[in-house]
Structure formats: C-alpha cells, structure tokens
Motif scaffolding. Structure first.
Motif, PDB file in Angstrom:
ATOM      1  N   THR A 148       9.509  -5.737 -31.927  1.00  0.00           N
ATOM      2  CA  THR A 148       9.649  -6.352 -30.611  1.00  0.00           C
ATOM      3  C   THR A 148       8.285  -6.340 -29.944  1.00  0.00           C
ATOM      4  OG1 THR A 148      11.917  -5.585 -30.382  1.00  0.00           O
ATOM      5  CG2 THR A 148      10.797  -6.259 -28.373  1.00  0.00           C
ATOM      6  N   PHE A 149       7.873  -7.494 -29.472  1.00  0.00           N
ATOM      7  CA  PHE A 149       6.612  -7.612 -28.742  1.00  0.00           C
ATOM      8  C   PHE A 149       6.892  -7.543 -27.244  1.00  0.00           C
ATOM      9  CE2 PHE A 149       5.381  -9.304 -32.767  1.00  0.00           C
ATOM     10  CZ  PHE A 149       3.998  -9.204 -32.841  1.00  0.00           C
ATOM     11  N   LEU A 150       5.885  -7.156 -26.489  1.00  0.00           N
ATOM     12  CA  LEU A 150       5.936  -7.154 -25.036  1.00  0.00           C
ATOM     13  C   LEU A 150       4.730  -7.934 -24.537  1.00  0.00           C
ATOM     14  CD1 LEU A 150       7.310  -6.001 -22.452  1.00  0.00           C
ATOM     15  CD2 LEU A 150       5.757  -4.036 -22.659  1.00  0.00           C
ATOM     16  N   THR A 151       4.933  -8.825 -23.573  1.00  0.00           N
ATOM     17  CA  THR A 151       3.833  -9.627 -23.039  1.00  0.00           C
ATOM     18  C   THR A 151       4.059  -9.897 -21.559  1.00  0.00           C
ATOM     19  OG1 THR A 151       2.468 -11.601 -23.401  1.00  0.00           O
ATOM     20  CG2 THR A 151       4.860 -11.865 -23.643  1.00  0.00           C
ATOM     21  N   THR A 152       3.040 -10.429 -20.914  1.00  0.00           N
ATOM     22  CA  THR A 152       3.147 -10.822 -19.504  1.00  0.00           C
ATOM     23  C   THR A 152       2.930 -12.320 -19.328  1.00  0.00           C
ATOM     24  OG1 THR A 152       0.797 -10.365 -19.164  1.00  0.00           O
ATOM     25  CG2 THR A 152       2.343  -8.588 -18.643  1.00  0.00           C
ATOM     26  N   ARG A 153       2.649 -13.028 -20.414  1.00  0.00           N
ATOM     27  CA  ARG A 153       2.320 -14.451 -20.311  1.00  0.00           C
ATOM     28  C   ARG A 153       3.324 -15.295 -21.089  1.00  0.00           C
ATOM     29  NH1 ARG A 153      -4.147 -13.970 -20.930  1.00  0.00           N
ATOM     30  NH2 ARG A 153      -4.463 -12.809 -19.002  1.00  0.00           N
TER      31      ARG A 153
ATOM     32  N   PHE B  26       8.543  -2.205 -33.618  1.00  0.00           N
ATOM     33  CA  PHE B  26       8.857  -2.253 -35.024  1.00  0.00           C
ATOM     34  C   PHE B  26       9.102  -0.845 -35.503  1.00  0.00           C
ATOM     35  CE2 PHE B  26       4.254  -2.648 -34.739  1.00  0.00           C
ATOM     36  CZ  PHE B  26       3.809  -1.599 -35.528  1.00  0.00           C
ATOM     37  N   ILE B  27       9.941  -0.732 -36.497  1.00  0.00           N
ATOM     38  CA  ILE B  27      10.340   0.571 -36.995  1.00  0.00           C
ATOM     39  C   ILE B  27       9.682   0.771 -38.347  1.00  0.00           C
ATOM     40  CG2 ILE B  27      12.295   1.980 -37.719  1.00  0.00           C
ATOM     41  CD1 ILE B  27      13.992   0.293 -35.740  1.00  0.00           C
ATOM     42  N   ILE B  28       8.899   1.820 -38.449  1.00  0.00           N
ATOM     43  CA  ILE B  28       8.240   2.146 -39.705  1.00  0.00           C
ATOM     44  C   ILE B  28       8.934   3.382 -40.260  1.00  0.00           C
ATOM     45  CG2 ILE B  28       6.094   2.864 -40.796  1.00  0.00           C
ATOM     46  CD1 ILE B  28       4.601   1.503 -38.539  1.00  0.00           C
ATOM     47  N   ILE B  29       9.289   3.344 -41.509  1.00  0.00           N
ATOM     48  CA  ILE B  29       9.933   4.493 -42.129  1.00  0.00           C
ATOM     49  C   ILE B  29       8.898   5.184 -43.010  1.00  0.00           C
ATOM     50  CG2 ILE B  29      11.800   5.283 -43.621  1.00  0.00           C
ATOM     51  CD1 ILE B  29      13.324   2.736 -42.747  1.00  0.00           C
ATOM     52  N   LEU B  30       8.546   6.408 -42.624  1.00  0.00           N
ATOM     53  CA  LEU B  30       7.579   7.213 -43.362  1.00  0.00           C
ATOM     54  C   LEU B  30       8.273   8.507 -43.764  1.00  0.00           C
ATOM     55  CD1 LEU B  30       4.516   6.818 -40.994  1.00  0.00           C
ATOM     56  CD2 LEU B  30       4.874   5.656 -43.158  1.00  0.00           C
ATOM     57  N   GLY B  31       8.573   8.661 -45.020  1.00  0.00           N
ATOM     58  CA  GLY B  31       9.224   9.880 -45.473  1.00  0.00           C
ATOM     59  C   GLY B  31      10.522  10.151 -44.721  1.00  0.00           C
ATOM     60  N   GLY B  32      11.298   9.122 -44.425  1.00  0.00           N
ATOM     61  CA  GLY B  32      12.557   9.282 -43.734  1.00  0.00           C
ATOM     62  C   GLY B  32      12.440   9.330 -42.223  1.00  0.00           C
ATOM     63  N   ILE B  33      11.227   9.357 -41.688  1.00  0.00           N
ATOM     64  CA  ILE B  33      11.033   9.393 -40.242  1.00  0.00           C
ATOM     65  C   ILE B  33      10.893   7.963 -39.732  1.00  0.00           C
ATOM     66  CG2 ILE B  33       9.529  10.154 -38.376  1.00  0.00           C
ATOM     67  CD1 ILE B  33       8.656  12.454 -40.216  1.00  0.00           C
ATOM     68  N   ILE B  34      11.651   7.626 -38.716  1.00  0.00           N
ATOM     69  CA  ILE B  34      11.564   6.290 -38.126  1.00  0.00           C
ATOM     70  C   ILE B  34      10.675   6.378 -36.886  1.00  0.00           C
ATOM     71  CG2 ILE B  34      12.823   4.432 -37.001  1.00  0.00           C
ATOM     72  CD1 ILE B  34      15.222   5.185 -38.746  1.00  0.00           C
ATOM     73  N   ILE B  35       9.648   5.546 -36.856  1.00  0.00           N
ATOM     74  CA  ILE B  35       8.731   5.494 -35.723  1.00  0.00           C
ATOM     75  C   ILE B  35       8.906   4.140 -35.044  1.00  0.00           C
ATOM     76  CG2 ILE B  35       6.321   5.567 -34.996  1.00  0.00           C
ATOM     77  CD1 ILE B  35       5.735   7.190 -37.513  1.00  0.00           C
ATOM     78  N   ASN B  36       9.222   4.152 -33.768  1.00  0.00           N
ATOM     79  CA  ASN B  36       9.407   2.927 -32.995  1.00  0.00           C
ATOM     80  C   ASN B  36       8.103   2.581 -32.293  1.00  0.00           C
ATOM     81  OD1 ASN B  36      12.246   2.779 -33.528  1.00  0.00           O
ATOM     82  ND2 ASN B  36      12.493   4.471 -32.119  1.00  0.00           N
TER      83      ASN B  36
END
Length: 184
Positions: A40-45, A2-12
């Motif tokens: 986007t989630f990641l799983t093994t099951r 997921f992309i979080i926008i904090l003060g113009g910064i995108i964190i994946n």
C-alpha cells in the motif's frame, strides 16, 4: 504497505511517494521484491495517486486520515525545523508551511495509529512532507528507510538514519570511498 516475510516474521511497510517521479521509482522498487507482498502506498498528490492506482497497487491519500480532533501538541516544538527547507528554498511561505505542518502531522499521526506499520520507506526526509512523516514515525518507534540520490554516479543511497548530515555515515571514516570506481 507491503508485507515481507523473513524467517516467518511479517514486516509491514508503507511507501510514502509524493511526486509522480518518486511514485514511478517506488513502483519499480516494489516490483523488484522477490517474496509475496501486499503493498500500500501513501501520497498527498492526486497525480501520484493515479499513477500508483493504475499500476495495480493499493494507495491512500494522506488527506483521508486528517482529523481535526488529532492532538499534535507533542510535535509543535519541531515546527521550525520541519518547515525550514521549504521556506528557505521558497517553495512555501512561512505561514503556508506552518499550516501544512499541522495538516501533515495530523494525517500521519492518524494514519500510523489506524494502520499497523513496522517500516516506512520515503525519499530524502529533509523537506516538509518527508520530515513530518519521519517525525511521527519516530514517535511511534517505526523504523524507516530513506532513499536519496547517491554521491557516486548512477547510485541510489539507502539509510535507516537519514540522508546527508543525518546519514549513518556521518562521523565515520570514509577513506574506503576513495577506492570506488564506476562500473564496480
């Protein structure tokens, strides 16, 4: 992711959810974000995959990223520590745990090289799957947030260092915890 926008910064951020219960929990966490996001989630099951997919989120199986040609020599020295909890608790035989360690490291290493990740969210990080994800994230300088049941009733603990003995609280003065009262 997921992309979080904090003060113009995108964190994946990737959310690694193994069990059905953790998938449901992390879906609620993802739903609580107040900003625009692409998760986007990641799983093994497969059971977790189905729950996440039906909730409308993008999801990948780690198995999609396992490639035989991925070199994991840099992680071999961590194998004993990685498999310890699963073997000691009887969840896996030592041989099966060693095979899964190789499989997991190959999948996580490939996933993290294919996808741009700034942060990894996972539950606990002490068992084989979470430990392996955390280990590879460390090698790629990816920040992590560990979730775990808290030491106070009805509380969830979040820590960037880890949980239990790996927590950022280790070695700190925790006398302030004596002032904790339920309902506060």
């Amino acid at each position: 992711m997921f992309i979080i926008i904090l003060g113009g910064i995108i964190i994946n951020i990737t959310i690694f959810a193994i069990s059905k219960d953790k998938a449901k929990f992390f879906i609620r966490v993802a739903n609580s974000f107040k900003c625009k996001h692409d998760i986007t989630f990641l799983t093994t099951r497969y059971s977790s995959y189905g729950i996440i997919k039906r909730s409308g989120y993008k999801v990948h199986m780690l198995q999609e990223f396992i490639k035989d040609d991925v070199n994991i020599n840099e992680f071999k020295s961590y194998e004993s520590e990685a498999i310890l909890m699963d073997v000691k608790t009887g969840l896996l035989s030592e041989n099966r745990a060693k095979e899964q360690f190789k499989w997991l490291i190959k999948g996580f290493k490939n996933y993290l090289t294919v996808r741009k990740i700034d942060k990894l969210i996972l539950w606990n990080g002490s068992m084989l799957q979470g430990f392996s994800a955390s280990l590879v994230a460390d090698k790629y300088n990816i920040k992590k947030i560990f979730f775990e049941v808290g030491n106070f009733p009805n509380k969830i603990f979040l820590d960037e260092k880890g949980v239990n003995a790996k927590s950022s609280l280790m070695g700190k003065d925790l006398t302030v915890c004596k002032n904790y009262h339920e309902g506060v």
